[in-house]
Design a protein around this motif. Structure first.
Motif, mmCIF file in Angstrom:
data_model
loop_
_atom_site.group_PDB
_atom_site.id
_atom_site.type_symbol
_atom_site.label_atom_id
_atom_site.label_comp_id
_atom_site.label_asym_id
_atom_site.label_seq_id
_atom_site.Cartn_x
_atom_site.Cartn_y
_atom_site.Cartn_z
ATOM 1 N N UNK A 30 -5.056 2.093 -7.441
ATOM 2 C CA UNK A 30 -6.497 1.833 -7.025
ATOM 3 C C UNK A 30 -6.628 2.406 -5.630
ATOM 4 N N UNK A 31 -7.450 3.243 -5.293
ATOM 5 C CA UNK A 31 -7.934 3.855 -4.162
ATOM 6 C C UNK A 31 -8.634 2.868 -3.506
ATOM 7 N N UNK A 32 -8.167 2.118 -2.344
ATOM 8 C CA UNK A 32 -8.647 1.006 -1.571
ATOM 9 C C UNK A 32 -9.277 1.600 -0.113
ATOM 10 N N UNK A 33 -8.994 2.595 0.167
ATOM 11 C CA UNK A 33 -9.579 3.283 1.374
ATOM 12 C C UNK A 33 -9.521 4.745 1.615
ATOM 13 N N UNK A 34 -10.328 5.427 2.007
ATOM 14 C CA UNK A 34 -10.220 6.959 2.506
ATOM 15 C C UNK A 34 -11.027 7.222 3.513
ATOM 16 N N UNK A 35 -10.069 7.980 4.438
ATOM 17 C CA UNK A 35 -10.625 8.089 5.823
ATOM 18 C C UNK A 35 -10.553 10.078 5.915
ATOM 19 N N UNK A 68 -7.018 10.941 4.289
ATOM 20 C CA UNK A 68 -6.009 9.812 4.261
ATOM 21 C C UNK A 68 -6.358 8.871 3.464
ATOM 22 N N UNK A 69 -5.770 8.637 2.478
ATOM 23 C CA UNK A 69 -5.931 7.757 1.319
ATOM 24 C C UNK A 69 -5.072 6.447 1.180
ATOM 25 N N UNK A 117 0.919 -1.291 0.135
ATOM 26 C CA UNK A 117 -0.063 -0.014 -0.002
ATOM 27 C C UNK A 117 0.735 1.430 0.075
ATOM 28 N N UNK A 118 0.164 2.308 -0.610
ATOM 29 C CA UNK A 118 0.750 3.788 -0.283
ATOM 30 C C UNK A 118 -0.162 4.455 0.256
ATOM 31 N N UNK A 119 0.220 5.278 1.270
ATOM 32 C CA UNK A 119 -0.428 6.093 1.876
ATOM 33 C C UNK A 119 -0.307 7.724 1.839
ATOM 34 N N UNK A 120 -1.404 8.316 1.361
ATOM 35 C CA UNK A 120 -1.096 9.602 1.197
ATOM 36 C C UNK A 120 -2.048 10.539 2.262
ATOM 37 N N UNK A 121 -1.312 11.502 2.868
ATOM 38 C CA UNK A 121 -2.278 12.550 3.783
ATOM 39 C C UNK A 121 -2.352 13.757 2.885
ATOM 40 N N UNK A 122 -3.539 14.230 3.226
ATOM 41 C CA UNK A 122 -4.058 15.632 2.278
ATOM 42 C C UNK A 122 -4.712 16.409 3.469
ATOM 43 N N UNK A 123 -4.558 17.837 3.332
ATOM 44 C CA UNK A 123 -5.233 18.679 4.308
ATOM 45 C C UNK A 123 -5.599 19.963 3.644
ATOM 46 N N UNK A 124 -6.678 20.602 4.126
ATOM 47 C CA UNK A 124 -6.847 21.938 3.720
ATOM 48 C C UNK A 124 -7.508 22.594 4.903
ATOM 49 N N UNK A 125 -7.305 23.955 4.929
ATOM 50 C CA UNK A 125 -8.066 24.498 5.932
ATOM 51 C C UNK A 125 -8.963 25.744 5.500
ATOM 52 N N UNK A 126 -9.998 26.094 6.182
ATOM 53 C CA UNK A 126 -10.712 27.118 5.999
ATOM 54 C C UNK A 126 -11.026 28.073 7.345
#
Ligand SMILES: C[S@@+](CC[C@H](N)C(=O)[O-])C[C@H]1O[C@@H](n2cnc3c(N)ncnc32)[C@H](O)[C@@H]1O
Length: 239
Positions: free
Chosen positions: A190-195, A183-184, A161-170
């Protein structure tokens, strides 16, 4: 208190690890200025910083405050599997206002956590430092309640698996933003999970922090490489 890390803890600790490669050496150096006495690791997370404290101050008692059950489980496991730490690291589950701390501490480490604290908790933190105690913390952007566009802050591999962390603020009112995190997990393409999670973060810039500290007779001094935004807090010698 709701736990903003309840669903993301499995990603947060592994994604913090690369940052600690940069944060560890300047923190270890700054800790040499701490007075003898217990060191509080506030919002210790999974304990990556706690290990830095333990190695930099091999005789110090460490009190690691971590309110998130999920991250505290990582912390407790990480500490207890190191025999040398079992006698000197205490893990507390309460927030700063409820935690039973010794009346005098050698210092406080508050890495990657200050925006989680209410103003009341911050004042409790500054009160803990008098007299003679020091704190090391870092300030993370934004310093004002502005929009931060979505960006990837982590990309790492674990097995297939490859884990990616993404973030944005408002913006979320005069002194806060809301961080929206994703968190993907990918297997190949293939995207297998997203939290996804969201949490409140009180914005704090260097000037505002300096003014707040002055009310407590404390001074703020940059420490370590500038891009890490790390500071030492100590009694203001000029007061
Ligand atoms: C981004 S993590 C940083 C963890 C660790 N200090 C590190 O740098 O690896 C923020 C931590 O602060 C904790 N936290 C959140 N609110 C808190 C509070 N009010 N008092 C103490 N810790 C808090 C969270 O549970 C989480 O472990």
């Amino acid at each position: 208190m709701t736990d903003p890390y309840e669903r993301s803890a499995e990603f947060v600790d592994v994604m913090m690890a690369p940052h600690w490669e940069a944060l560890g050496p300047p923190l270890a150096k700054a800790l040499q200025a701490f007075e003898p006495g217990p060191v509080v690791d506030l919002g210790a997370g999974g304990g990556l910083g706690t290990l830095v404290i333990a190695e930099a101050l091999p005789d110090a008692e460490i009190i690691a405050i971590e309110p998130s059950l999920a991250l505290r489980s990582v912390l407790t496991a990480r500490m207890s599997e190191r025999p040398a730490l079992r006698d000197r690291v205490t893990v507390l589950p309460e927030g700063l206002l409820q935690a039973a701390l010794p009346p005098r501490v050698g210092g406080v480490v508050a890495m990657n956590v200050i925006g989680h604290l209410t103003p009341e908790e911050r004042h409790r933190l500054w009160d803990l430092l008098a007299p003679g105690g020091r704190a090391v913390l870092n300030l993370q952007p934004p310093a004002e309640p502005v929009e931060v566009p979505m960006a990837r802050f982590a990309d790492l591999r674990l097995g297939r698996h490859r884990y990616e962390g993404w973030g944005r603020a408002e913006p979320a009112g005069p002194g806060s933003v809301t961080w929206h995190m994703a968190y993907r997990v990918y297997e190949g393409e293939r995207l297998v999970r997203e939290i996804t999670t969201a949490y409140a973060w009180r914005v704090l810039g260097e000037r505002a922090l300096r003014e707040e500290l002055a009310e407590h007779g404390l001074a703020l001094t940059p420490t370590g490489p500038e891009d890490l935004g790390m500071y030492m807090i100590e009694e203001d010698a000029h007061v």
